[in-house]
Design a protein around this motif. Sequence first.
Motif: not given
Length: 123
Positions: A72, A84, A112
């Motif tokens: 990421e 996210r 996320g």
Amino acid sequence: RPQCGTRMRTGADSSGGSVRYPVERAMPHYPDQIEYSDKYMDNTYEYRHVILTKVVAKEVFKLTGLKRLLEEKEWRDLSVQQSRGWHHYEIHRPEPHILLFRRALGTDPTTGKVPDGHAAGGA
């Protein structure tokens, strides 16, 4: 005569005989700015693809040699911007300038956080 390494396809000529001809390879589409697809999904994940500029695609090649997926932090450092929870999950070798992302359905786009029952990391 085609150059060595040229892909060939076999077809039929007008008399029904066999003929071989070179397969044209389409030039990759490199946008002026990074492009993002709409999201699409199956029963487990939502997906999207990101088309990189030529400059950014070259940076990906320098980073990975197309031998591993991006973390990421790496894709964010390359100016890919998304909420996210997205994971780079596959390298599509015919079009390595297109990054393929997925995340579990129901993932919180702010944190996320993956819903219970799904493996972290998009796997």
